[in-house]
Design a protein around this motif. Sequence first.
Motif, short mmCIF file in Angstrom:
data_model
loop_
_atom_site.label_atom_id
_atom_site.label_comp_id
_atom_site.label_asym_id
_atom_site.label_seq_id
_atom_site.Cartn_x
_atom_site.Cartn_y
_atom_site.Cartn_z
N GLY A 194 0.82 -1.20 0.00
CA GLY A 194 0.00 0.00 0.00
C GLY A 194 0.86 1.25 0.00
N VAL A 195 0.52 2.20 -0.83
CA VAL A 195 1.30 3.42 -1.00
C VAL A 195 0.59 4.62 -0.38
CG1 VAL A 195 2.22 5.03 -2.72
CG2 VAL A 195 2.41 2.57 -3.10
N SER A 196 -0.67 4.80 -0.73
CA SER A 196 -1.42 5.96 -0.25
C SER A 196 -2.90 5.71 -0.46
CB SER A 196 -0.99 7.22 -1.01
OG SER A 196 -1.69 8.35 -0.54
N CYS A 197 -3.72 6.36 0.34
CA CYS A 197 -5.17 6.27 0.13
C CYS A 197 -5.82 7.58 0.56
CB CYS A 197 -5.78 5.08 0.85
SG CYS A 197 -5.50 4.99 2.63
N ILE A 198 -7.03 7.78 0.04
CA ILE A 198 -7.74 9.03 0.30
C ILE A 198 -9.22 8.77 0.44
CG2 ILE A 198 -7.99 9.52 -2.18
CD1 ILE A 198 -7.65 12.52 -1.47
N SER A 199 -9.84 9.53 1.35
CA SER A 199 -11.29 9.55 1.45
C SER A 199 -11.77 10.79 0.72
CB SER A 199 -11.71 9.61 2.92
OG SER A 199 -13.09 9.91 3.03
N PRO A 200 -12.33 10.66 -0.47
CA PRO A 200 -12.77 11.85 -1.21
C PRO A 200 -13.84 12.65 -0.48
CG PRO A 200 -12.62 9.96 -2.66
CD PRO A 200 -12.49 9.44 -1.26
N ASP A 201 -14.60 12.00 0.38
CA ASP A 201 -15.69 12.68 1.08
C ASP A 201 -15.17 13.72 2.05
OD1 ASP A 201 -17.93 12.09 3.69
OD2 ASP A 201 -18.53 12.93 1.76
N ASP A 202 -14.12 13.39 2.83
CA ASP A 202 -13.64 14.35 3.83
C ASP A 202 -12.18 14.76 3.61
OD1 ASP A 202 -13.33 11.81 6.45
OD2 ASP A 202 -12.11 12.20 4.68
N GLY A 203 -11.55 14.22 2.57
CA GLY A 203 -10.18 14.62 2.26
C GLY A 203 -9.11 14.00 3.13
N ASP A 204 -9.48 13.08 3.97
CA ASP A 204 -8.50 12.42 4.84
C ASP A 204 -7.56 11.57 4.00
OD1 ASP A 204 -8.85 10.59 7.99
OD2 ASP A 204 -7.31 11.96 7.23
N ILE A 205 -6.27 11.56 4.39
CA ILE A 205 -5.24 10.95 3.55
C ILE A 205 -4.28 10.14 4.42
CG2 ILE A 205 -3.15 11.51 2.22
CD1 ILE A 205 -4.67 13.85 1.01
N TYR A 206 -3.74 9.10 3.82
CA TYR A 206 -2.68 8.31 4.44
C TYR A 206 -1.57 8.10 3.41
CZ TYR A 206 -0.09 4.15 5.79
OH TYR A 206 0.92 3.26 6.08
#
Length: 132
Positions: free
Chosen positions: A47-59
């Motif tokens: 896993g490299v990165s992920c995003i919640s488009p709804d609230d903009g939260d990112i990892y």
Amino acid sequence: EVQLQASGGGLVQAGGSLKLSCTVSGITFDEHVIGWFRQVPGKEREGVSCISPDDGDIYYADSVKGRFAISSDHAGTTVYLQMSNLRPEDTAVYYCALDTDGLSLTIAQEGGTMLRSEYDYWGQGTLVTVSS
């Protein structure tokens, strides 16, 4: 029918940049997460990165923090991965994936790892090659 289409891979020299795109169609889930994974032959998908488009939260995984930037449109139908200062060890097939219940990002933030099992749909992958 949910479909993911990854694009933007290619050959780049070390230190260069590439921008990957993931177009998602058929989404009917409000709180979904889009993730980017990569895989080298003979190794586990990472896993490299992920995003919640709804609230903009990112990892971001530690290996790409400060060099990669993930973004999306608000609807979450297109997610981008801007990759900068690329290294030969970034060479891999990059996949985008959809988590329909949105739990994967919280799991990654708390555990430090994106779990492949949390993702329900996968794109076909795009090859990124970084030459030294």
